[in-house]
Design an enzyme around this catalytic site. Sequence first.
Site, PDB file in Angstrom:
ATOM      1  N   GLU A  81      20.987   3.902  -6.721  1.00  0.00           N
ATOM      2  CA  GLU A  81      20.235   4.255  -7.924  1.00  0.00           C
ATOM      3  C   GLU A  81      19.580   5.625  -7.775  1.00  0.00           C
ATOM      4  O   GLU A  81      19.132   6.005  -6.695  1.00  0.00           O
ATOM      5  CB  GLU A  81      19.181   3.182  -8.205  1.00  0.00           C
ATOM      6  CG  GLU A  81      19.851   1.913  -8.705  1.00  0.00           C
ATOM      7  CD  GLU A  81      18.926   0.717  -8.805  1.00  0.00           C
ATOM      8  OE1 GLU A  81      19.142  -0.103  -9.690  1.00  0.00           O
ATOM      9  OE2 GLU A  81      18.001   0.595  -7.988  1.00  0.00           O
ATOM     10  N   CYS A 141      14.706  11.706  -8.271  1.00  0.00           N
ATOM     11  CA  CYS A 141      14.453  10.909  -7.074  1.00  0.00           C
ATOM     12  C   CYS A 141      15.805  10.392  -6.589  1.00  0.00           C
ATOM     13  O   CYS A 141      16.458   9.611  -7.289  1.00  0.00           O
ATOM     14  CB  CYS A 141      13.515   9.764  -7.459  1.00  0.00           C
ATOM     15  SG  CYS A 141      13.192   8.633  -6.125  1.00  0.00           S
ATOM     16  N   CYS A 175      18.366  -0.299   2.879  1.00  0.00           N
ATOM     17  CA  CYS A 175      17.536   0.275   3.946  1.00  0.00           C
ATOM     18  C   CYS A 175      17.385  -0.774   5.032  1.00  0.00           C
ATOM     19  O   CYS A 175      17.191  -1.955   4.735  1.00  0.00           O
ATOM     20  CB  CYS A 175      16.168   0.678   3.395  1.00  0.00           C
ATOM     21  SG  CYS A 175      15.125   1.505   4.613  1.00  0.00           S
ATOM     22  N   CYS A 200      10.371  -2.850   5.029  1.00  0.00           N
ATOM     23  CA  CYS A 200       8.931  -2.815   4.771  1.00  0.00           C
ATOM     24  C   CYS A 200       8.646  -3.970   3.802  1.00  0.00           C
ATOM     25  O   CYS A 200       9.409  -4.181   2.852  1.00  0.00           O
ATOM     26  CB  CYS A 200       8.519  -1.480   4.161  1.00  0.00           C
ATOM     27  SG  CYS A 200       8.939  -0.102   5.242  1.00  0.00           S
ATOM     28  N   CYS A 249       8.518  -3.494  -0.126  1.00  0.00           N
ATOM     29  CA  CYS A 249       9.549  -2.666  -0.763  1.00  0.00           C
ATOM     30  C   CYS A 249      10.788  -3.477  -1.142  1.00  0.00           C
ATOM     31  O   CYS A 249      11.352  -4.181  -0.304  1.00  0.00           O
ATOM     32  CB  CYS A 249       9.934  -1.521   0.175  1.00  0.00           C
ATOM     33  SG  CYS A 249      11.295  -0.524  -0.457  1.00  0.00           S
ATOM     34  N   GLY A 301      16.567   3.932   0.725  1.00  0.00           N
ATOM     35  CA  GLY A 301      16.935   4.338   2.074  1.00  0.00           C
ATOM     36  C   GLY A 301      15.904   5.168   2.800  1.00  0.00           C
ATOM     37  O   GLY A 301      14.958   5.692   2.210  1.00  0.00           O
ATOM     38  N   GLU A 302      16.074   5.267   4.118  1.00  0.00           N
ATOM     39  CA  GLU A 302      15.209   6.073   4.971  1.00  0.00           C
ATOM     40  C   GLU A 302      15.970   7.371   5.301  1.00  0.00           C
ATOM     41  O   GLU A 302      16.914   7.355   6.100  1.00  0.00           O
ATOM     42  CB  GLU A 302      14.871   5.275   6.246  1.00  0.00           C
ATOM     43  CG  GLU A 302      14.190   6.070   7.346  1.00  0.00           C
ATOM     44  CD  GLU A 302      13.009   6.923   6.876  1.00  0.00           C
ATOM     45  OE1 GLU A 302      12.056   6.397   6.306  1.00  0.00           O
ATOM     46  OE2 GLU A 302      13.063   8.152   7.090  1.00  0.00           O
ATOM     47  N   SER A 352      10.781  12.062   2.092  1.00  0.00           N
ATOM     48  CA  SER A 352       9.763  11.054   2.405  1.00  0.00           C
ATOM     49  C   SER A 352      10.257  10.140   3.522  1.00  0.00           C
ATOM     50  O   SER A 352      11.377   9.640   3.469  1.00  0.00           O
ATOM     51  CB  SER A 352       9.476  10.216   1.154  1.00  0.00           C
ATOM     52  OG  SER A 352       8.616   9.145   1.461  1.00  0.00           O
ATOM     53  N   SER A 374       4.958   8.024   4.449  1.00  0.00           N
ATOM     54  CA  SER A 374       4.457   6.769   3.885  1.00  0.00           C
ATOM     55  C   SER A 374       3.515   6.139   4.898  1.00  0.00           C
ATOM     56  O   SER A 374       3.961   5.471   5.822  1.00  0.00           O
ATOM     57  CB  SER A 374       5.636   5.826   3.613  1.00  0.00           C
ATOM     58  OG  SER A 374       6.505   6.423   2.695  1.00  0.00           O
ATOM     59  N   LEU A 375       2.221   6.364   4.725  1.00  0.00           N
ATOM     60  CA  LEU A 375       1.261   5.877   5.722  1.00  0.00           C
ATOM     61  C   LEU A 375       0.843   4.429   5.395  1.00  0.00           C
ATOM     62  O   LEU A 375       1.051   3.535   6.199  1.00  0.00           O
ATOM     63  CB  LEU A 375       0.051   6.815   5.769  1.00  0.00           C
ATOM     64  CG  LEU A 375      -0.879   6.635   6.948  1.00  0.00           C
ATOM     65  CD1 LEU A 375      -0.149   6.814   8.269  1.00  0.00           C
ATOM     66  CD2 LEU A 375      -2.057   7.602   6.878  1.00  0.00           C
ATOM     67  N   HIS A 376       0.256   4.245   4.264  1.00  0.00           N
ATOM     68  CA  HIS A 376      -0.025   2.919   3.689  1.00  0.00           C
ATOM     69  C   HIS A 376      -1.002   2.033   4.471  1.00  0.00           C
ATOM     70  O   HIS A 376      -1.381   0.960   3.990  1.00  0.00           O
ATOM     71  CB  HIS A 376       1.263   2.102   3.469  1.00  0.00           C
ATOM     72  CG  HIS A 376       2.295   2.786   2.628  1.00  0.00           C
ATOM     73  ND1 HIS A 376       1.987   3.631   1.608  1.00  0.00           N
ATOM     74  CD2 HIS A 376       3.652   2.735   2.669  1.00  0.00           C
ATOM     75  CE1 HIS A 376       3.103   4.078   1.049  1.00  0.00           C
ATOM     76  NE2 HIS A 376       4.126   3.555   1.675  1.00  0.00           N
ATOM     77  N   ASN A 431       4.089  -1.238  -7.147  1.00  0.00           N
ATOM     78  CA  ASN A 431       4.977  -1.646  -8.238  1.00  0.00           C
ATOM     79  C   ASN A 431       5.584  -2.995  -7.893  1.00  0.00           C
ATOM     80  O   ASN A 431       6.329  -3.113  -6.920  1.00  0.00           O
ATOM     81  CB  ASN A 431       6.099  -0.621  -8.417  1.00  0.00           C
ATOM     82  CG  ASN A 431       5.575   0.648  -9.034  1.00  0.00           C
ATOM     83  OD1 ASN A 431       4.896   0.624 -10.052  1.00  0.00           O
ATOM     84  ND2 ASN A 431       5.859   1.776  -8.395  1.00  0.00           N
ATOM     85  N   CYS A 450       8.755   3.603  -7.809  1.00  0.00           N
ATOM     86  CA  CYS A 450       8.844   3.573  -6.352  1.00  0.00           C
ATOM     87  C   CYS A 450       8.976   2.161  -5.828  1.00  0.00           C
ATOM     88  O   CYS A 450       8.193   1.293  -6.193  1.00  0.00           O
ATOM     89  CB  CYS A 450       7.550   4.085  -5.740  1.00  0.00           C
ATOM     90  SG  CYS A 450       7.336   5.799  -5.844  1.00  0.00           S
TER      91      CYS A 450
HETATM   92  N1  SAH Z   1      12.189   5.285   3.027  1.00  0.00           N
HETATM   93  C1  SAH Z   1      11.349   6.360   2.655  1.00  0.00           C
HETATM   94  C2  SAH Z   1      11.622   6.890   1.267  1.00  0.00           C
HETATM   95  C3  SAH Z   1      11.933   5.890   0.186  1.00  0.00           C
HETATM   96  S1  SAH Z   1      10.602   4.866  -0.341  1.00  0.00           S
HETATM   97  C4  SAH Z   1       9.897   5.983   2.824  1.00  0.00           C
HETATM   98  O1  SAH Z   1       9.601   4.815   3.036  1.00  0.00           O
HETATM   99  O2  SAH Z   1       9.055   6.880   2.784  1.00  0.00           O
HETATM  100  C5  SAH Z   1       9.592   5.974  -1.326  1.00  0.00           C
HETATM  101  C6  SAH Z   1       8.115   5.589  -1.403  1.00  0.00           C
HETATM  102  O3  SAH Z   1       7.945   4.397  -2.179  1.00  0.00           O
HETATM  103  C7  SAH Z   1       7.510   5.283  -0.054  1.00  0.00           C
HETATM  104  O4  SAH Z   1       6.228   5.857   0.056  1.00  0.00           O
HETATM  105  C8  SAH Z   1       7.413   3.780  -0.087  1.00  0.00           C
HETATM  106  O5  SAH Z   1       6.494   3.290   0.839  1.00  0.00           O
HETATM  107  C9  SAH Z   1       7.022   3.544  -1.507  1.00  0.00           C
HETATM  108  N2  SAH Z   1       7.196   2.177  -1.960  1.00  0.00           N
HETATM  109  C10 SAH Z   1       8.083   1.260  -1.515  1.00  0.00           C
HETATM  110  N3  SAH Z   1       7.957   0.108  -2.203  1.00  0.00           N
HETATM  111  C11 SAH Z   1       6.978   0.297  -3.108  1.00  0.00           C
HETATM  112  C12 SAH Z   1       6.408  -0.509  -4.136  1.00  0.00           C
HETATM  113  N4  SAH Z   1       6.851  -1.723  -4.371  1.00  0.00           N
HETATM  114  N5  SAH Z   1       5.419   0.022  -4.889  1.00  0.00           N
HETATM  115  C13 SAH Z   1       5.003   1.286  -4.693  1.00  0.00           C
HETATM  116  N6  SAH Z   1       5.516   2.102  -3.752  1.00  0.00           N
HETATM  117  C14 SAH Z   1       6.479   1.617  -2.963  1.00  0.00           C
HETATM  118 FE1  SF4 Z   2      13.093   1.525   3.576  1.00  0.00          FE
HETATM  119 FE2  SF4 Z   2      11.220   3.205   2.639  1.00  0.00          FE
HETATM  120 FE3  SF4 Z   2      11.613   0.795   1.499  1.00  0.00          FE
HETATM  121 FE4  SF4 Z   2      10.524   0.954   3.936  1.00  0.00          FE
HETATM  122  S1  SF4 Z   2       9.649   1.744   2.024  1.00  0.00           S
HETATM  123  S2  SF4 Z   2      12.152  -0.473   3.304  1.00  0.00           S
HETATM  124  S3  SF4 Z   2      11.619   2.701   4.796  1.00  0.00           S
HETATM  125  S4  SF4 Z   2      13.060   2.465   1.562  1.00  0.00           S
END
Ligand code: SAH
Ligand code: SF4
Length: 422
Positions: free
Chosen positions: A119, A132, A139, A143, A146, A223-224, A255, A277-279, A354, A397
């Site tokens: 996508e 994007c 991936c 996480c 995600c 993806g990463e 990212s 992506s610190l979180h 989200n 996201c």
């Molecule tokens: N894999 C990479 C890039 C893709 S994810 C990464 O993790 O950085 C892009 C961004 O969306 C990241 O910051 C990720 O943590 C965030 N993300 C993933 N799932 C999400 C969700 N359900 N709601 C909001 N942000 C989310």
């Molecule tokens: Fe992969 Fe990024 Fe989603 Fe984590 S947040 S599962 S690294 S796409």
Amino acid sequence: MSATLDFASPISLPVGAGPKLSLVGRDRVGLAAALAEIGVPAGEWKMRVSQLWHWIYFRGIREFEEMTNVSKRRRAALAEHFTLARPEVAAEQVSSDGTRKWLIRLAADTPGEKPHEIETVYIPEAERGTLCVSSQVGCTLSCTFCHTGTQRLVRNLTAGEIVGQLVIARDRLGDWPGAIPPRKSGLPDLRTQDPNSGKPEFGGTIVPAGERFISNIVFMGMGEPLYNFDGVKSAIEVIADGDGLAVGKRRITVSTSGVVPMIERLGAEVGTMLAVSLHATRDDLRDEIIPLNKKYPIKDLLAACRGYPGVSNARRITFEYVMLKGVNDTAADARELVRLLKGIPAKINLIPFNPWPGTCYECSDWKTIEQFSEIVFRAGYASPVRRPRGRDILAACGQLKSETQKLSARERMALRAMAMTD
Ligand code: SAH
Ligand code: SF4
């Protein structure tokens, strides 16, 4: 409200259908190889590659016969051996806020196998238009918050497939020079004009300042990206080339969830902007929500950020922080975030979580997000809260997922283990 348009019949152009390969997505070396294949002498390659480059990546043409400065004989030879096909657009969805999501079907890896799908999302804003892009099918990193991490199939995208996402988006948006009125590409012209100002509009949203709809690219799709370093690096070289697609490296953000050993290489060898992506501000929590943290804990991640080649106040690192209700959203978390980032030229991007079907998380309340943002702001950081875009079409996201299969807990564990031993 969202609309799904199925373009499968009028515009689907499977890459590599039949024995011919597409030139779209190739770098200069790949194009020179194509020229060699049709018998162009080595002495002409440089000049001829520049011609192809201009037509494919600057003009976005779809037929060799449009290459007016290439001889008829050469055009015929190219068409006999190659195509200018893009990956297939399986569906396009338009959000009520103007966000567009394309489901892109890749050529099957082996004949007869079910093709992978990825996508790509376009987010129009007043000052910029951001594409994007995905870097992998699925991936491996799982996480917990995600959606992409729950996808069963995983493979790296080729550089061509990454470049192809931008080419498709430019096709669909009419974002090539001279694309109004529509050329004989057979694509509908999606641009309209504001009757009062005469300014171009797209799907009811204004066109960003500057001449192109797509001014910025973020690797924040599926993806990463740092697990597909070579593919991403090669794609960025094509995308950033000023004679073609020309999205400069300072307008490209990669990212990562924190693949520490590749961060230095990204800065040194590619030179794009970095988002992390610190979180979470504590390892115990980050271990839980981003399992990769067990391998590369916060201290190592932040050390890599401090040393990111090219980092400065003018080129800050973006720290993404997803707001998860009751998980990472207290005032103490906000203060700890500020403390951790001290000394790093940083921007902080708060992302409302989200939701997606089956998730166990909820987005923090708006008041909590505001309080968090206020603490970060008072510490001297611009702390924009990322406005969720395209939620109605699951384009925001972390909502991306091309397959609807969900992994079992066991499969997720296995994937996680795979990721940790990479
Ligand atoms: N894999 C990479 C890039 C893709 S994810 C990464 O993790 O950085 C892009 C961004 O969306 C990241 O910051 C990720 O943590 C965030 N993300 C993933 N799932 C999400 C969700 N359900 N709601 C909001 N942000 C989310
Ligand atoms: Fe992969 Fe990024 Fe989603 Fe984590 S947040 S599962 S690294 S796409």
